[in-house]
Design an enzyme around this catalytic site. Structure first.
Site, PDB file in Angstrom:
ATOM      1  CG  HIS A 201      -2.159  -0.933   0.840  1.00  0.00           C
ATOM      2  ND1 HIS A 201      -2.273  -2.186   1.362  1.00  0.00           N
ATOM      3  CD2 HIS A 201      -3.200  -0.785  -0.011  1.00  0.00           C
ATOM      4  CE1 HIS A 201      -3.357  -2.774   0.861  1.00  0.00           C
ATOM      5  NE2 HIS A 201      -3.938  -1.947   0.027  1.00  0.00           N
ATOM      6  CD  GLU A 443      -9.677  -7.632  -2.076  1.00  0.00           C
ATOM      7  OE1 GLU A 443      -8.654  -7.065  -2.459  1.00  0.00           O
ATOM      8  OE2 GLU A 443     -10.477  -7.109  -1.286  1.00  0.00           O
ATOM      9  CG  ASP A 467      -5.268  -8.170  -1.176  1.00  0.00           C
ATOM     10  OD1 ASP A 467      -4.172  -8.404  -0.612  1.00  0.00           O
ATOM     11  OD2 ASP A 467      -5.954  -7.179  -0.911  1.00  0.00           O
ATOM     12  CB  CYS A 514     -10.152  -1.825  -8.785  1.00  0.00           C
ATOM     13  SG  CYS A 514     -10.418  -2.904  -7.384  1.00  0.00           S
TER      14      CYS A 514
HETATM   15  C1  PEP Z   1      -6.443  -5.253  -4.590  1.00  0.00           C
HETATM   16  O1  PEP Z   1      -6.238  -6.047  -3.688  1.00  0.00           O
HETATM   17  O2  PEP Z   1      -6.151  -5.461  -5.789  1.00  0.00           O
HETATM   18  C2  PEP Z   1      -7.070  -3.949  -4.295  1.00  0.00           C
HETATM   19  C3  PEP Z   1      -7.414  -3.115  -5.252  1.00  0.00           C
HETATM   20  O3  PEP Z   1      -7.205  -3.607  -2.991  1.00  0.00           O
HETATM   21  P1  PEP Z   1      -5.992  -3.101  -2.073  1.00  0.00           P
HETATM   22  O4  PEP Z   1      -4.803  -2.869  -2.946  1.00  0.00           O
HETATM   23  O5  PEP Z   1      -6.452  -1.870  -1.397  1.00  0.00           O
HETATM   24  O6  PEP Z   1      -5.800  -4.245  -1.124  1.00  0.00           O
HETATM   25 MG    MG Z   2      -7.143  -5.761  -1.774  1.00  0.00          MG
END
Ligand code: PEP
Ligand code: MG
Length: 596
Positions: A201, A443, A467, A514
């Site tokens: 993140h 995910e 994920d 996403c």
């Molecule tokens: C993902 O896991 O691809 C996602 C978009 O969520 P995050 O990156 O916030 O875990």
């Molecule tokens: Mg995620």
């Protein structure tokens, strides 16, 4: 003639976490290793001088803390500056001061020894406290103790983020997402960390902030000198320390070319994301803060495909109220109206930890208390958020999605809480969109494998590749040691994605992607070919993905996906994917070319 007094250039290789190049002096954030003070005896005559030395160290430390607090107050406001209040209170505590003075006199020991012993007693008392909030305060005591000991020893306290006063490239062992969110963009030109993968993140946030970043540098924070000149190359993933004039010249030219290319991509802002054979996709943006709506528009995204709400919970000094959340969601919805805004419910946990939450030390946080699991237990927090999202839906363009759904049971429970909130708001006479679309992030592999069942309870799916890849390949997305095993074109991953898209399509849902894969034009042909209808990426990545879509044929993308789904070799899939992407849009993949 080379100048022999000039340090030699060194290049340290890491992972290209966020595109861009920064030039400047290094600010090395110290690791907070505990201080071990020397112990020695003093004579009776020396006692008053030793007590006075201690007194002076306390006054100096208080001065340092007040300066940091003042800086934070200017940057973040009074509420967040209160963070240092607990440390100041400890320094002002007459019991602490008299206890240390007594020990110096009775034991005839140096001030460091006496102070360390008294502080240890407090630390142990905090650790033993039942109340998790109070237990967390032990961290403040540890920090202020080290600061006092450093002052007594005449050393600099490990530099903290609040000590940054000049423009710099930040080097740290690790940065948490909340630290990254707080970086002062006017001062921090880019950052380099020993830890972190490409989809941690912290890396995602760097892209959102449009800040060059290199992660996974292993031990760079110990190998570079504070104040050294450096170039941070977020495209190549390198930190170049003490660059030569020739290197500086080369980077100047690269920066110039990159700016030219960015300007060229910007010309697509108002163009639709449509393939050469007329297939239209929705290209939306991932955002982390309400302040990013201007970027969503300027980069030509069609609304928001993922608003990561957790940063509202990581920034402040207390949990945001329903009203504060409503203000944030409502602002985004109105500023982007009529374009859709997908608000994701809280996804704390994993690498996004907050001091505000009861401390749970977990061996394996990505497998632990995270996202929907927290929300279904902490119902008040969940309800406040659902109510705020529902209220914002009155604008007419809001959708809601749940993260980390592992199966249908969680979804049914979450929807029950959502229904309760709808009923409450109806009774209260507050407006909301009764038809607001509700989606699930796919995910976790078990969700992809049961997508047909999940589809019965939602209006859309959004595939979170960050994920999904991490969990299906058992590769920690934040760990640089296993970063090379993090493989987006692994046949197992692609089959899970395809399964999800097909299950969604069969149930009449739309399916988007996403994760970070959606923001890399290299993978655009594959995702389009697999049948994704929406791609959502960091605003800065939207123009390159749009450029590629507009030079792609759906038929070619589908052929690629059909090949990938029967191929056993991820390298071969990647090779074909790259060939198609590079043939469609060579401009995006030229050497020194930013994809962000
Ligand atoms: C993902 O896991 O691809 C996602 C978009 O969520 P995050 O990156 O916030 O875990
Ligand atoms: Mg995620």
């Amino acid at each position: 003639m080379p100048d022999p007094s000039r340090p030699t250039e060194r290049t340290i290789k890491g992972l290209p976490a966020s595109g861009g190049v920064a030039r400047g002096k290094l600010f090395v954030l110290g690791r907070s290793d505990p201080v071990t003070p020397p112990e020695y005896a003093i004579t009776e005559d020396e006692v008053p001088a030793e007590q006075e030395r201690f007194q002076r160290a306390i006054i100096a430390t208080r001065g340092q803390l007040s300066a940091i607090q003042e800086k934070l107050r200017r940057m973040l406001g009074a509420k967040d500056a209160e963070l240092f209040e607990a440390q100041l209170l400890f320094l002002d505590d007459p019991t602490v001061l008299s206890h240390v003075n007594r020990l110096i006199a009775e034991r005839r020991c140096n001030a460091e020894t006496a102070f360390a012993e008294v502080a240890r007693g407090y630390l142990e008392a905090f650790k033993a406290m039942e109340d998790s909030f109070m237990r967390e305060r032990g961290v403040d005591v540890r920090d202020v103790t080290d600061r006092v000991l450093h002052t007594l020893l005449g050393q600099d306290h490990a530099a903290s983020l609040a000590d940054i006063r000049e423009r710099c490239i930040l080097v740290a062992h690790d940065l948490t997402p909340s630290q990254t969110a707080l970086l002062d963009r006017n001062l921090v030109l880019g950052f380099a960390t020993d830890q972190g993968g490409l989809t941690s993140h912290t890396a995602i946030l760097a892209r959102a902030l449009n800040l060059p970043a290199v992660t996974g540098l292993i031990d760079a924070s110990r190998r570079v000198r504070h104040g050294a000149n450096a170039i941070l190359d977020g495209f190549e993933g390198t930190l170049i320390v003490e660059p030569t004039d020739a290197t500086l010249y080369r980077f100047g030219a690269i920066e110039f070319r990159q700016q030219q290319r960015r300007d060229q991509l910007r010309q697509l802002t108002d163009q639709p994301a449509i393939t050469l054979d007329g297939h239209a996709l929705t290209l939306s943006a991932n955002i982390e803060s309400p302040d990013e709506t201007a970027d969503v528009k300027s980069q030509g995204a069609e609304g928001v495909g993922l608003f990561r709400t957790e940063y509202l919970f990581l920034r402040g000094n207390s949990l945001p109220t329903e009203e504060e959340q409503f203000q944030a969601y409502d602002r985004i919805a109105r500023e982007l109206h009529p374009q859709p805004v997908i608000i994701r419910t809280l996804d704390l946990g994993g690498d996004k930890v907050t001091r505000l939450w009861p401390a749970h030390s977990e061996e394996n946080p990505f497998m632990g208390w995270r996202a929907i699991r927290i929300c279904l237990e902490e119902r008040d927090v969940f309800r406040a958020q659902l109510r705020a999202i529902l209220r914002a839906s009155a604008a007419g363009n809001v959708k809601l999605m749940y993260p980390m759904i592992s199966g249908v049971d969680e979804l049914i429970l979450a929807n029950e809480v959502l229904d309760q909130c709808r009923n409450e708001l109806t009774v209260e006479g507050r407006p909301f969109d009764f038809d607001m679309e509700v989606g699930a992030m796919i995910e976790i592999p078990s969700a992809a494998m049961t997508a047909e069942a999940i589809a019965e309870h939602v209006d859309f799916f959004s595939i979170g590749t960050n994920d999904l890849i991490q969990y299906s390949l058992a590769v920690d997305r934040t760990n640089p040691k296993v970063a090379r095993l993090y493989d987006p074109t692994h046949p197992g991953v692609l089959r899970l994605m395809s399964r999800t898209i097909e299950a969604g399509r069969a149930a009449g849902l739309w399916v988007g992607v996403c994760g970070e894969m959606a923001g890399d034009p290299l993978f655009t042909p594959l995702l389009v070919g697999l049948g994704a209808q929406e791609l959502s990426a960091a605003p800065s990545r939207v123009p390159a993905v749009k450029f590629l879509i507009r030079r792609l044929k759906l038929s070619e993308a589908q052929e690629l996906a059909a090949f990938a789904l029967q191929c056993k070799d991820s390298h071969e899939i990647l090779r074909r994917t790259r060939t198609l992407a590079e043939t469609a849009a060579p401009f995006l993949f030229e050497k020194d070319q930013p994809t962000a």
